[in-house]
Design a protein around this motif. Sequence first.
Motif, PDB file in Angstrom:
ATOM      1  N   VAL A 103       0.863  -1.181   0.000  1.00 26.35           N
ATOM      2  CA  VAL A 103       0.000   0.000   0.000  1.00 26.35           C
ATOM      3  C   VAL A 103       0.902   1.234   0.000  1.00 26.35           C
ATOM      4  N   ALA A 104       0.681   2.122  -0.960  1.00 27.90           N
ATOM      5  CA  ALA A 104       1.401   3.395  -0.985  1.00 27.90           C
ATOM      6  C   ALA A 104       0.749   4.337   0.027  1.00 27.90           C
ATOM      7  N   VAL A 105       1.572   5.008   0.826  1.00 27.57           N
ATOM      8  CA  VAL A 105       1.074   5.932   1.839  1.00 27.57           C
ATOM      9  C   VAL A 105       1.814   7.259   1.712  1.00 27.57           C
ATOM     10  N   THR A 121       0.452  -2.829   8.345  1.00 21.10           N
ATOM     11  CA  THR A 121       1.495  -3.850   8.458  1.00 21.10           C
ATOM     12  C   THR A 121       1.020  -5.033   9.292  1.00 21.10           C
ATOM     13  N   THR A 122       0.184  -4.776  10.293  1.00 20.99           N
ATOM     14  CA  THR A 122      -0.363  -5.868  11.095  1.00 20.99           C
ATOM     15  C   THR A 122      -1.186  -6.824  10.243  1.00 20.99           C
ATOM     16  N   ALA A 123      -1.843  -6.286   9.224  1.00 24.36           N
ATOM     17  CA  ALA A 123      -2.632  -7.124   8.309  1.00 24.36           C
ATOM     18  C   ALA A 123      -1.763  -7.827   7.267  1.00 24.36           C
ATOM     19  N   GLY A 124      -0.446  -7.618   7.327  1.00 21.08           N
ATOM     20  CA  GLY A 124       0.451  -8.282   6.379  1.00 21.08           C
ATOM     21  C   GLY A 124       0.773  -7.473   5.148  1.00 21.08           C
ATOM     22  N   LEU A 125       0.484  -6.166   5.187  1.00 28.69           N
ATOM     23  CA  LEU A 125       0.735  -5.297   4.040  1.00 28.69           C
ATOM     24  C   LEU A 125       2.014  -4.488   4.251  1.00 28.69           C
ATOM     25  N   ARG A 126       2.715  -4.240   3.176  1.00 30.56           N
ATOM     26  CA  ARG A 126       3.912  -3.397   3.224  1.00 30.56           C
ATOM     27  C   ARG A 126       3.519  -1.970   2.860  1.00 30.56           C
ATOM     28  N   THR A 127       4.041  -0.988   3.573  1.00 29.45           N
ATOM     29  CA  THR A 127       3.753   0.412   3.254  1.00 29.45           C
ATOM     30  C   THR A 127       4.983   1.051   2.627  1.00 29.45           C
ATOM     31  N   VAL A 128       4.762   1.774   1.542  1.00 32.95           N
ATOM     32  CA  VAL A 128       5.828   2.464   0.823  1.00 32.95           C
ATOM     33  C   VAL A 128       5.442   3.932   0.701  1.00 32.95           C
ATOM     34  N   PRO A 129       6.312   4.875   1.115  1.00 30.51           N
ATOM     35  CA  PRO A 129       5.937   6.295   1.087  1.00 30.51           C
ATOM     36  C   PRO A 129       5.957   6.869  -0.322  1.00 30.51           C
ATOM     37  N   LEU A 130       4.996   7.750  -0.580  1.00 30.32           N
ATOM     38  CA  LEU A 130       4.945   8.501  -1.821  1.00 30.32           C
ATOM     39  C   LEU A 130       5.866   9.708  -1.741  1.00 30.32           C
ATOM     40  N   PRO A 131       6.302  10.220  -2.877  1.00 31.85           N
ATOM     41  CA  PRO A 131       7.109  11.447  -2.848  1.00 31.85           C
ATOM     42  C   PRO A 131       6.317  12.618  -2.265  1.00 31.85           C
ATOM     43  N   PHE A 132       7.056  13.577  -1.712  1.00 34.67           N
ATOM     44  CA  PHE A 132       6.447  14.777  -1.144  1.00 34.67           C
ATOM     45  C   PHE A 132       7.311  15.968  -1.529  1.00 34.67           C
ATOM     46  N   ASP A 133       6.673  17.037  -2.039  1.00 35.34           N
ATOM     47  CA  ASP A 133       7.426  18.230  -2.424  1.00 35.34           C
ATOM     48  C   ASP A 133       6.714  19.464  -1.890  1.00 35.34           C
ATOM     49  N   ASP A 134       7.105  20.643  -2.380  1.00 32.56           N
ATOM     50  CA  ASP A 134       6.537  21.876  -1.836  1.00 32.56           C
ATOM     51  C   ASP A 134       5.075  22.070  -2.207  1.00 32.56           C
ATOM     52  N   ARG A 135       4.556  21.224  -3.063  1.00 30.04           N
ATOM     53  CA  ARG A 135       3.124  21.269  -3.405  1.00 30.04           C
ATOM     54  C   ARG A 135       2.343  20.138  -2.759  1.00 30.04           C
ATOM     55  N   GLY A 136       2.993  19.395  -1.870  1.00 28.47           N
ATOM     56  CA  GLY A 136       2.308  18.352  -1.131  1.00 28.47           C
ATOM     57  C   GLY A 136       2.633  16.960  -1.631  1.00 28.47           C
ATOM     58  N   THR A 137       1.764  16.012  -1.297  1.00 27.12           N
ATOM     59  CA  THR A 137       1.958  14.619  -1.703  1.00 27.12           C
ATOM     60  C   THR A 137       1.864  14.491  -3.221  1.00 27.12           C
ATOM     61  N   ASP A 138       2.768  13.680  -3.770  1.00 25.42           N
ATOM     62  CA  ASP A 138       2.786  13.460  -5.212  1.00 25.42           C
ATOM     63  C   ASP A 138       2.479  11.982  -5.495  1.00 25.42           C
ATOM     64  N   PRO A 139       1.212  11.663  -5.786  1.00 24.27           N
ATOM     65  CA  PRO A 139       0.837  10.265  -6.016  1.00 24.27           C
ATOM     66  C   PRO A 139       0.853   9.866  -7.489  1.00 24.27           C
ATOM     67  N   ARG A 140       1.524  10.675  -8.313  1.00 26.76           N
ATOM     68  CA  ARG A 140       1.450  10.412  -9.756  1.00 26.76           C
ATOM     69  C   ARG A 140       2.211   9.166 -10.168  1.00 26.76           C
ATOM     70  N   THR A 141       3.201   8.750  -9.371  1.00 28.15           N
ATOM     71  CA  THR A 141       3.975   7.553  -9.721  1.00 28.15           C
ATOM     72  C   THR A 141       4.067   6.625  -8.504  1.00 28.15           C
ATOM     73  N   GLU A 162       5.272   0.305  -8.369  1.00 29.25           N
ATOM     74  CA  GLU A 162       4.688  -0.576  -9.369  1.00 29.25           C
ATOM     75  C   GLU A 162       3.881  -1.711  -8.760  1.00 29.25           C
ATOM     76  N   ASP A 163       4.285  -2.194  -7.576  1.00 28.44           N
ATOM     77  CA  ASP A 163       3.585  -3.332  -6.984  1.00 28.44           C
ATOM     78  C   ASP A 163       2.478  -2.922  -6.019  1.00 28.44           C
ATOM     79  N   ALA A 164       2.178  -1.615  -5.926  1.00 27.72           N
ATOM     80  CA  ALA A 164       1.137  -1.159  -4.994  1.00 27.72           C
ATOM     81  C   ALA A 164      -0.236  -1.559  -5.509  1.00 27.72           C
ATOM     82  N   GLY A 165      -1.036  -2.153  -4.615  1.00 20.94           N
ATOM     83  CA  GLY A 165      -2.407  -2.492  -4.967  1.00 20.94           C
ATOM     84  C   GLY A 165      -3.412  -1.533  -4.386  1.00 20.94           C
ATOM     85  N   ALA A 166      -2.941  -0.571  -3.594  1.00 22.50           N
ATOM     86  CA  ALA A 166      -3.815   0.431  -2.985  1.00 22.50           C
ATOM     87  C   ALA A 166      -2.974   1.623  -2.571  1.00 22.50           C
ATOM     88  N   VAL A 167      -3.641   2.750  -2.344  1.00 20.42           N
ATOM     89  CA  VAL A 167      -2.973   3.954  -1.867  1.00 20.42           C
ATOM     90  C   VAL A 167      -3.866   4.600  -0.818  1.00 20.42           C
TER      91      VAL A 167
END
Length: 462
Positions: A197-199, A212-232, A235-240
């Motif tokens: 899951v992307a967070v 993570t308790t449910a067995g999911l891995r969390t991967v952080p999204l990029p963050f810049d001066d305009r906030g969270t960048d979820p555009r990319t 590749e293996d994320a099934g949810a965000v």
Amino acid sequence: MPESWATLGIDLHLEPTGPGLRRGLTDALRDAVRTARLAPGTRLPSSRALAADLGIARNTVAEAYADLVAEGWLTARQGSGTHVADRAVATPAAKAARPRIPARPAYDLRPGSPDLAAFPRAEWLRATRRALAAAPHDALGYGDPRGRPELRAALAGYLSRARGVHADPERVLVCAGFAHALGLLARVLRARGVQTVAVESYGLAQHRELLTTAGLRTVPLPFDDRGTDPRTPPEDAGAVLLTPAHQFPMGMALRPDRRAAVVDWARRTGAVVLEDDYDGEFRYDRQPVGALQGLDPGRTVYLGTASKSLAPGLRLAWAVLPPGLAEEAAEAKGGTDTCGAPEQLTLAEFLTSGAHDRHVRAARLRYRRRRDALVAALAARAPEVRATGIAAGLHAVLRLPPGTEPEVLRAAAWQRLALFGLAGFRHPQAVTDPVDAVVVGYGTPPDHAWTGALDALCRVLP
């Protein structure tokens, strides 16, 4: 009609043991008083009532009472019954020194809670009376695991009107708080085969731990001066998981182009968007930003809660689910409803009567005044500190000079000022440059304490 144990006196659990009923009963009563199971001043059942309850002779109880009166454990007066005597109760000495409990903070500026002193008690009580008077008898039964139909219908109407959510009551799931809802969804996603899951780079560690308790891995999204960048997303994320209306804790709304990008990504990959509508009702510069879910109800789970608009103690939250997830989430919740029916019925009445709208409008004005006072105090007394993320919500991020965050937190502790540093919200794998800041919640202090809280805050800032 003969009297029975079910109608006599108070319930009193005793297990007489040892040789002889009288001695066993006396020992059991003495032990109950000594260990404070029977508190000083407690009125005991009459000898007749206790005898009937225990199935023994009344004289046995009367004699046991008399023995304990003579020993000073009980008192007895004609016409007022038998009571536990007022006496100091000895407590066992601790085997080891207990850790010191921190003193209660003088001011609490931690984010995440509204002003509980402003909870609309009178209006809520009136809504409870109306709701319970109109409720069918079966409303107090075990119920539908999705929640009471009255509340699901009320939420569908309110969320559509106020937040732009496409909500069918059949796809609304009522939960016991946001964490409960997120935990359910995490299990559903894992059962579907999702592994990652992307967070957001900044967020609550408790939410990441639920995933993570449910067995999911969390991967952080990029963050810049305009906030969270979820555009990319990975590749293996099934949810965000996103807070698009008011990112917690940084305070930015997700930009329109980035909203569109994350929806396109979900459509292209079959992923699910989990939208945490954090602070969605409290926008101060313009109308609240609409829910991301409106762009694609078929790929987005909308998550909301009464914790900020009313009170976290209500333990009421909701998820509006896509058709494919609704049944799976309801099944994961279990065969019975886990939320209290009276609270659900009351919130439904509170929403449909217009009381919720009136309360939110009043709260929005009150919190805006507090925010304005915070900004003015900083300008006058801590001009080196810049407040960001203040267009909405119940908190602000105060940017500090580099390297000063630990120093400010130590000073706050000395001042008994409860304060969180921004570092505590950063994902351990975030690639963004660390920022020194404190996250100041201005919802928690009651109105009469806000000026004092501001004074304490300004004293600890550089």
